[in-house]
Design an enzyme around this catalytic site. Structure first.
Site, PDB file in Angstrom:
ATOM      1  N   ARG A  83      49.110  18.759  43.902  1.00  6.92           N
ATOM      2  CA  ARG A  83      47.943  19.622  43.921  1.00  6.92           C
ATOM      3  C   ARG A  83      46.939  19.059  42.921  1.00  6.92           C
ATOM      4  O   ARG A  83      47.256  18.834  41.756  1.00  6.92           O
ATOM      5  CB  ARG A  83      48.314  21.041  43.513  1.00  6.92           C
ATOM      6  CG  ARG A  83      47.119  21.983  43.436  1.00  6.92           C
ATOM      7  CD  ARG A  83      47.471  23.237  42.674  1.00  6.92           C
ATOM      8  NE  ARG A  83      46.319  24.140  42.547  1.00  6.92           N
ATOM      9  CZ  ARG A  83      46.241  25.093  41.625  1.00  6.92           C
ATOM     10  NH1 ARG A  83      47.212  25.262  40.762  1.00  6.92           N
ATOM     11  NH2 ARG A  83      45.179  25.867  41.579  1.00  6.92           N
ATOM     12  N   ARG A 231      40.050  33.835  31.895  1.00  4.50           N
ATOM     13  CA  ARG A 231      38.733  33.306  32.255  1.00  4.50           C
ATOM     14  C   ARG A 231      37.778  34.447  32.576  1.00  4.50           C
ATOM     15  O   ARG A 231      38.176  35.465  33.131  1.00  4.50           O
ATOM     16  CB  ARG A 231      38.853  32.361  33.444  1.00  4.50           C
ATOM     17  CG  ARG A 231      39.387  30.986  33.077  1.00  4.50           C
ATOM     18  CD  ARG A 231      39.624  30.141  34.312  1.00  4.50           C
ATOM     19  NE  ARG A 231      41.003  30.226  34.764  1.00  4.50           N
ATOM     20  CZ  ARG A 231      41.439  29.761  35.932  1.00  4.50           C
ATOM     21  NH1 ARG A 231      40.582  29.204  36.778  1.00  4.50           N
ATOM     22  NH2 ARG A 231      42.712  29.853  36.268  1.00  4.50           N
TER      23      ARG A 231
END
Length: 380
Positions: A83, A231
């Protein structure tokens, strides 16, 4: 007798999947090394959990190889799939990770600092362990490559769009898997208008029309859209200008936005939704309130982009396991055709809606998408 190994590297973990090579790869073993750093441990799905001690990605991969060795049973690992969070403008399909390709991917590290360096660290570790195997990168941005211009651009001078300042979108490997499940098991819904909510420590939502991504809550970086574990999600750029005027430099602002914001920053307690749901601290409740509010706001916006809504799919760690979050999202949006089956939701069933808009919970499987891409390359 050949095998595929998949590696999904994050800042604090290295997930792996071992597959028998075939047109539809057969899973042999799955797990992860978590808590990379001084107290790492190996967890094999359905098997052992073992403390490792200090470990970086190279050490983690060595431990994974020890775990898969008995399962390989004579198979040779012909391909390793990775990934890679950011593919930028250059990479829209799975790619053999040659040094020139890796050099381009390194230039994207500032756009995904929590992910890209670790993704590439796993590639370099795998190259050392499997020098004869093909290394294939699968990109989280690839699923969103064909957005309409209005969903890709910012209202900045056009020259910056041409230079690559645009909305890329992320979690594409997860959306790819969910879309494949809809195509197989819910073909009529697959043809329609679906919002998929990938809710985890990283979180985003995607509008998918007839199997194609048309809009995503994430943009140029993996900061935009929903609040996440640590975040910030959507923020007025004027806030960042204010911080700069107060003397904060780019590194300090970046560290705050990526590592000390979101659920962690709002609650002052934890980035983990499980901890917040169990807490009676009012700041935990406020953080959850904001999280749900943003999901509802984005759901309405994404439905509007598609001209309506036929289904919603929850996936990711929170989406798959946090029934109270699903209940608050669905239960407060009956005006859009969403109606919750509370018992099915609490039981974690696949189908949790009773209204005209389908509501599903589908566990995502990024490793399988990566394994399929490696198999396609090896069997071509």
């Amino acid at each position: 007798m050949s095998a595929i190994l998949t590696l999904n590297a994050g800042s604090s973990s290295l997930k792996f999947g071992l597959y028998h090579l075939s047109e539809e790869p057969e899973l042999l073993l799955k797990g992860q090394v978590e808590n990379l750093g001084p107290l790492a441990r190996l967890k094999v799905k359905g098997g052992e959990t073992r403390e490792i001690g200090p470990a970086d990605h190279a050490v983690a991969l060595h431990e994974i190889l020890q775990a898969i060795e008995p399962v390989l049973d004579g198979r040779v690992v012909l391909g390793v799939g990775h990934r890679v969070v950011h593919g930028g403008m250059n990479f829209g399909e799975p790619e053999v990770l040659t040094e020139p390709v890796l050099a381009k991917l390194r230039t994207l590290e500032p756009l995904a600092p929590l992910h890209q360096p670790h993704n590439l660290a796993a590639v370099y570790a795998a190259q050392k362990e499997f020098p004869e195997s093909v290394q294939i990168g699968c990109f989280d941005t690839a699923f969103h490559r064909h957005h309409p211009f209005v969903n890709d651009t910012y209202a900045l001078p056009y020259k910056y769009y041409e230079q690559g300042v645009r909305r890329y979108g992320f979690h594409g490997i997860s959306y790819d898997y969910i879309t494949s499940c809809l195509r197989r098991d819910w073909p009529e819904l697959y043809k329609g208008r679906v919002v998929v909510a990938h809710l985890g420590n990283g979180a985003s939502m995607c509008a998918i029309k007839a199997g194609q991504s048309v809009s995503s809550t994430m943009g140029f970086s993996a900061l935009d859209g929903l609040p996440m574990g640590s975040r910030c999600g959507q923020i007025d750029p004027g806030v960042l200008l204010y911080f700069m005027a107060q003397g904060m430099d780019a590194n300090a602002i970046s560290d705050m936005l990526y590592n000390d914001s979101g659920l962690k920053g709002l609650s002052g307690i934890s980035h983990d939704m499980r901890t917040l749901l169990d807490s009676d601290d009012p700041h935990a409740a406020q953080a959850i309130d904001y999280y749900v509010f943003r999901i509802k706001r984005e759901l309405g916006a994404l439905a509007t982009v598609m001209g309506g809504l036929d289904g919603v799919v929850f996936c990711g760690g929170i989406g798959e396991h946090a029934a109270p979050i699903r209940a608050r999202v669905v239960g407060e949006m009956e005006f859009m055709g969403l109606k919750l089956d509370a018992a099915a939701n609490d039981a974690g069933e696949t189908r949790i809606g009773t209204g005209p808009v389908e509501v599903l919970v589908i566990p995502t499987d990024e490793e399988r998408v990566i394994a399929r891409s490696v198999a396609d390359a090896l069997l071509a």
